[in-house]
Motif scaffolding. Structure first.
Motif, mmCIF file in Angstrom:
data_model
loop_
_atom_site.group_PDB
_atom_site.id
_atom_site.type_symbol
_atom_site.label_atom_id
_atom_site.label_comp_id
_atom_site.label_asym_id
_atom_site.label_seq_id
_atom_site.Cartn_x
_atom_site.Cartn_y
_atom_site.Cartn_z
ATOM 1 N N UNK A 77 0.857 -1.186 0.000
ATOM 2 C CA UNK A 77 0.000 0.000 0.000
ATOM 3 C C UNK A 77 0.891 1.233 0.000
ATOM 4 N N UNK A 78 0.312 2.371 -0.343
ATOM 5 C CA UNK A 78 1.053 3.629 -0.310
ATOM 6 C C UNK A 78 1.619 3.837 1.089
ATOM 7 N N UNK A 79 2.880 4.232 1.158
ATOM 8 C CA UNK A 79 3.549 4.424 2.438
ATOM 9 C C UNK A 79 4.427 3.251 2.836
ATOM 10 N N UNK A 131 10.596 0.995 -17.021
ATOM 11 C CA UNK A 131 9.291 0.696 -17.628
ATOM 12 C C UNK A 131 8.265 1.543 -16.905
ATOM 13 N N UNK A 132 7.555 2.379 -17.642
ATOM 14 C CA UNK A 132 6.610 3.293 -17.002
ATOM 15 C C UNK A 132 5.345 2.566 -16.559
ATOM 16 N N UNK A 133 4.734 3.104 -15.534
ATOM 17 C CA UNK A 133 3.487 2.565 -14.988
ATOM 18 C C UNK A 133 2.331 2.898 -15.927
ATOM 19 N N UNK A 134 1.512 1.905 -16.231
ATOM 20 C CA UNK A 134 0.379 2.117 -17.128
ATOM 21 C C UNK A 134 -0.956 2.169 -16.389
ATOM 22 N N UNK A 135 -1.002 1.722 -15.129
ATOM 23 C CA UNK A 135 -2.274 1.629 -14.412
ATOM 24 C C UNK A 135 -2.404 2.722 -13.350
ATOM 25 N N UNK A 173 10.482 11.649 -4.507
ATOM 26 C CA UNK A 173 9.251 11.719 -5.303
ATOM 27 C C UNK A 173 9.490 11.540 -6.796
ATOM 28 N N UNK A 174 10.201 10.488 -7.172
ATOM 29 C CA UNK A 174 10.412 10.162 -8.581
ATOM 30 C C UNK A 174 9.117 9.590 -9.145
ATOM 31 N N UNK A 175 8.602 10.178 -10.197
ATOM 32 C CA UNK A 175 7.323 9.745 -10.786
ATOM 33 C C UNK A 175 7.466 8.391 -11.468
ATOM 34 N N UNK A 207 0.381 2.656 -5.524
ATOM 35 C CA UNK A 207 1.248 1.482 -5.654
ATOM 36 C C UNK A 207 1.275 1.043 -7.117
ATOM 37 N N UNK A 208 2.467 0.887 -7.695
ATOM 38 C CA UNK A 208 2.537 0.499 -9.101
ATOM 39 C C UNK A 208 2.144 -0.965 -9.325
#
Length: 108
Positions: free
Chosen positions: A4-6, A29-33, A54-56, A87-88
């Motif tokens: 989960x986030x965090x 590989x970029x996140x698609x969802x 905070x890397x996107x 979460x990716x």
């Protein structure tokens, strides 16, 4: 359990007497969802964004820092990746550190 986030994950083990000259991460590989996610890289018990802040996850990116400020670890620790927000599901991130082992010469 699902992440989960965090949440954070230990990604690089550091023995006592390590000097981290630099560390960072690269989105390959970029996140698609869950495209609003960000990562930070640091130490959970210390500064969670010491090396990357905070890397996107939705763009090919490279986050690196501390080239001029090496960090000495007097006790064993880990470099951790922190999931700041979403979460990716399919993002791929490479994490690296340039570490010098000075245990033979280190005096705490």
């Amino acid at each position: 359990t699902a992440l989960v986030a965090g949440d954070s994950m230990e990604v690089i083990k550091l023995p006592a007497g390590s000097v981290v000259l630099s560390a960072g991460c690269q989105v390959t590989t970029v996140e698609a969802t869950n495209t609003t996610g960000t990562f930070s890289l640091g130490t959970t018990g210390g500064t969670t964004n010491l090396y990357t802040n905070a890397l996107a996850n939705n763009a090919l990116a490279f986050g690196i820092t501390n080239l001029a400020n090496p960090v000495v670890y007097g006790t064993a620790d880990t470099i951790d990746i922190l999931l700041n927000t979403a979460v990716p599901t399919n993002c791929v991130v490479n994490v690296f550190a340039i570490v010098a082992d000075v245990r033979a010469n280190y005096v705490a």
